[in-house]
Design an enzyme around this catalytic site. Structure first.
Site, mmCIF file in Angstrom:
data_model
loop_
_atom_site.group_PDB
_atom_site.id
_atom_site.type_symbol
_atom_site.label_atom_id
_atom_site.label_comp_id
_atom_site.label_asym_id
_atom_site.label_seq_id
_atom_site.Cartn_x
_atom_site.Cartn_y
_atom_site.Cartn_z
ATOM 1 N N SER A 113 0.869 -1.173 0.000
ATOM 2 C CA SER A 113 0.000 0.000 0.000
ATOM 3 C C SER A 113 0.904 1.220 0.000
ATOM 4 O O SER A 113 2.063 1.155 0.424
ATOM 5 C CB SER A 113 -0.931 0.000 1.218
ATOM 6 O OG SER A 113 -0.206 -0.177 2.423
ATOM 7 N N GLU A 172 1.245 5.506 0.778
ATOM 8 C CA GLU A 172 0.688 6.657 1.471
ATOM 9 C C GLU A 172 1.112 7.946 0.779
ATOM 10 O O GLU A 172 2.276 8.138 0.442
ATOM 11 C CB GLU A 172 1.160 6.672 2.928
ATOM 12 C CG GLU A 172 0.552 7.804 3.743
ATOM 13 C CD GLU A 172 0.790 7.614 5.221
ATOM 14 O OE1 GLU A 172 0.291 6.600 5.775
ATOM 15 O OE2 GLU A 172 1.472 8.460 5.834
ATOM 16 N N THR A 181 -3.086 11.435 3.861
ATOM 17 C CA THR A 181 -2.909 11.897 5.230
ATOM 18 C C THR A 181 -3.618 13.216 5.509
ATOM 19 O O THR A 181 -4.043 13.936 4.611
ATOM 20 C CB THR A 181 -1.417 12.099 5.544
ATOM 21 O OG1 THR A 181 -0.922 13.224 4.796
ATOM 22 C CG2 THR A 181 -0.609 10.870 5.190
ATOM 23 N N ALA A 224 -0.515 18.225 10.165
ATOM 24 C CA ALA A 224 -0.518 18.461 11.611
ATOM 25 C C ALA A 224 -1.692 19.354 11.971
ATOM 26 O O ALA A 224 -1.949 20.366 11.329
ATOM 27 C CB ALA A 224 0.794 19.114 12.036
ATOM 28 N N GLY A 255 -3.413 11.842 15.965
ATOM 29 C CA GLY A 255 -2.897 12.989 15.237
ATOM 30 C C GLY A 255 -1.967 13.832 16.083
ATOM 31 O O GLY A 255 -1.954 13.760 17.321
ATOM 32 N N ASP A 256 -1.161 14.641 15.387
ATOM 33 C CA ASP A 256 -0.259 15.573 16.063
ATOM 34 C C ASP A 256 -1.000 16.874 16.382
ATOM 35 O O ASP A 256 -1.975 17.230 15.723
ATOM 36 C CB ASP A 256 0.947 15.892 15.170
ATOM 37 C CG ASP A 256 1.767 14.651 14.851
ATOM 38 O OD1 ASP A 256 1.942 13.824 15.772
ATOM 39 O OD2 ASP A 256 2.212 14.516 13.705
ATOM 40 N N ASP A 300 2.053 1.774 25.829
ATOM 41 C CA ASP A 300 1.891 1.922 24.389
ATOM 42 C C ASP A 300 1.091 0.752 23.803
ATOM 43 O O ASP A 300 0.169 0.951 23.009
ATOM 44 C CB ASP A 300 3.278 1.989 23.735
ATOM 45 C CG ASP A 300 3.253 2.683 22.385
ATOM 46 O OD1 ASP A 300 2.892 3.867 22.335
ATOM 47 O OD2 ASP A 300 3.598 2.038 21.390
ATOM 48 N N HIS A 341 3.663 -1.205 3.858
ATOM 49 C CA HIS A 341 3.052 0.110 3.625
ATOM 50 C C HIS A 341 4.179 1.113 3.388
ATOM 51 O O HIS A 341 5.018 1.332 4.259
ATOM 52 C CB HIS A 341 2.234 0.516 4.854
ATOM 53 C CG HIS A 341 1.472 1.790 4.683
ATOM 54 N ND1 HIS A 341 0.347 1.886 3.898
ATOM 55 C CD2 HIS A 341 1.664 3.030 5.211
ATOM 56 C CE1 HIS A 341 -0.126 3.132 3.954
ATOM 57 N NE2 HIS A 341 0.661 3.845 4.729
ATOM 58 N N ARG A 349 6.507 10.950 -4.005
ATOM 59 C CA ARG A 349 7.550 10.800 -5.011
ATOM 60 C C ARG A 349 7.602 9.329 -5.406
ATOM 61 O O ARG A 349 7.931 8.468 -4.600
ATOM 62 C CB ARG A 349 8.899 11.294 -4.465
ATOM 63 C CG ARG A 349 8.852 12.759 -4.093
ATOM 64 C CD ARG A 349 10.051 13.207 -3.290
ATOM 65 N NE ARG A 349 11.293 13.173 -4.056
ATOM 66 C CZ ARG A 349 12.457 13.612 -3.578
ATOM 67 N NH1 ARG A 349 12.534 14.088 -2.348
ATOM 68 N NH2 ARG A 349 13.536 13.573 -4.333
#
Length: 306
Positions: free
Chosen positions: A19, A21, A52, A55, A112-113, A166, A274, A280
């Site tokens: 995949s 991104e 995506t 931020a 998210g950030d 975590d 992924h 690019r």
């Protein structure tokens, strides 16, 4: 040895599944680059492509536009990123429903950030989703049949005090309906393998797909690794030493390094990967070619891309 591994990979009974991104473009020129990259990689027939958020959810509308365009102009299956940043539950739920009406069936659910970017402390809105586990539950409440991918961190999330905390968060995501975990990028396969062992011991059995980043710019990767708590092996830094002003050689080295990493992971039994493309395509395409992936014969788009 590499040739032997490549041969084994090409003829493996379970072919590689990849995949890709992408991030939404900020300018018309960047949009042209993005669509050129999508067209270049589409003939490899990825399982899905994800888009995506920036931020703080700063690219939300551009993400929506890019996902809609993938749905209407390509045969690719898009996965839409969602975050908990600076949005109420009501607002996020409305976005989910809008995506579902558009035809999106796969989401990447992330905390998210913060607006301050990577490394800045995240503060949840009182009326918002607080983390990826709550967001996953919200997605499944709206449509139990959607596919939900979530994040995983082989070197733990930089804000987690320890691995137990975590992995407990990952378990909460799975308990709420996550069907796949995609890892933060890493460069030491032993670190990934030890992480998966921890995950399995915790009773988590969904696929933990390695996130792979081809190194377009080693200096930028070093800075990003420092921000997110990812490590760079000394041998990897040595590979890129002295190539700051030699982009052609740097590209060759990057393709070789990334292909070596994936080939080693295939020997450890992995088949799903992924790729963080950075919009690019050429380096990702070269790496996939080394891995034995080929466009379908007679595919007009593939012939054009080649």
């Amino acid at each position: 040895m590499i040739g032997k591994i490549m041969s084994e990979t090409v003829h493996h009974s379970s072919p590689l599944r990849v995949s890709f991104e992408f991030f939404p473009p900020k300018t018309p020129a960047m949009e042209e680059t993005l669509w050129s990259s999508i067209q270049r990689l589409a003939p490899l027939r990825p399982d899905f492509v994800s888009v995506t958020y920036g931020a703080g959810g700063s690219t939300r509308e551009r993400t929506h536009h890019t996902v809609r365009r993938i749905l209407t102009e390509t045969a690719l299956a898009p996965a839409a990123h969602l975050t908990c940043v600076d949005a109420s539950r009501e607002d996020v739920d409305a976005v989910i429903r809008q995506y579902r009406q558009t035809g999106v069936r796969h989401f990447v659910a992330l905390r998210g950030d913060s607006q301050g970017g990577v490394g800045d402390k995240f503060v949840a809105r009182e009326d918002g989703y607080r983390n990826g586990a709550e967001l996953t539950a919200g997605l499944k409440a709206i449509d139990p049949d959607v596919e939900v991918s979530v994040s995983a961190y082989p070197e733990k999330h930089p804000e987690s005090p320890d691995f137990a905390t975590d992995i407990d968060m990952l378990k909460r995501k799975v308990d709420n309906g996550a069907t796949r975990a995609i890892t933060q990028f890493f460069f030491d396969n032993d670190i990934y393998e030890r992480y998966v062992e921890r995950v399995r011991r915790a009773g988590i059995y969904i696929p933990v797909v390695p996130g792979i980043v081809p190194i377009h710019d080693f200096t930028k990767i070093q800075r990003f690794c420092s921000a997110v708590g990812a490590s760079i092996p000394a041998w990897l830094a040595e590979r890129f030493d002295g190539l700051e002003n030699d982009p052609q050689t740097r590209s060759h080295v990057a393709a070789a390094v990334c292909a070596e990493q994936v080939l080693d992971l295939t020997r450890r039994g992995l088949s799903d990967f992924h790729f963080y493309t950075m919009n690019r395509a050429d380096l990702c395409y070269s790496i996939c070619h080394i891995l034995g992936m080929r466009p379908a014969r007679g595919d007009a788009a593939a012939e054009k891309a080649a």
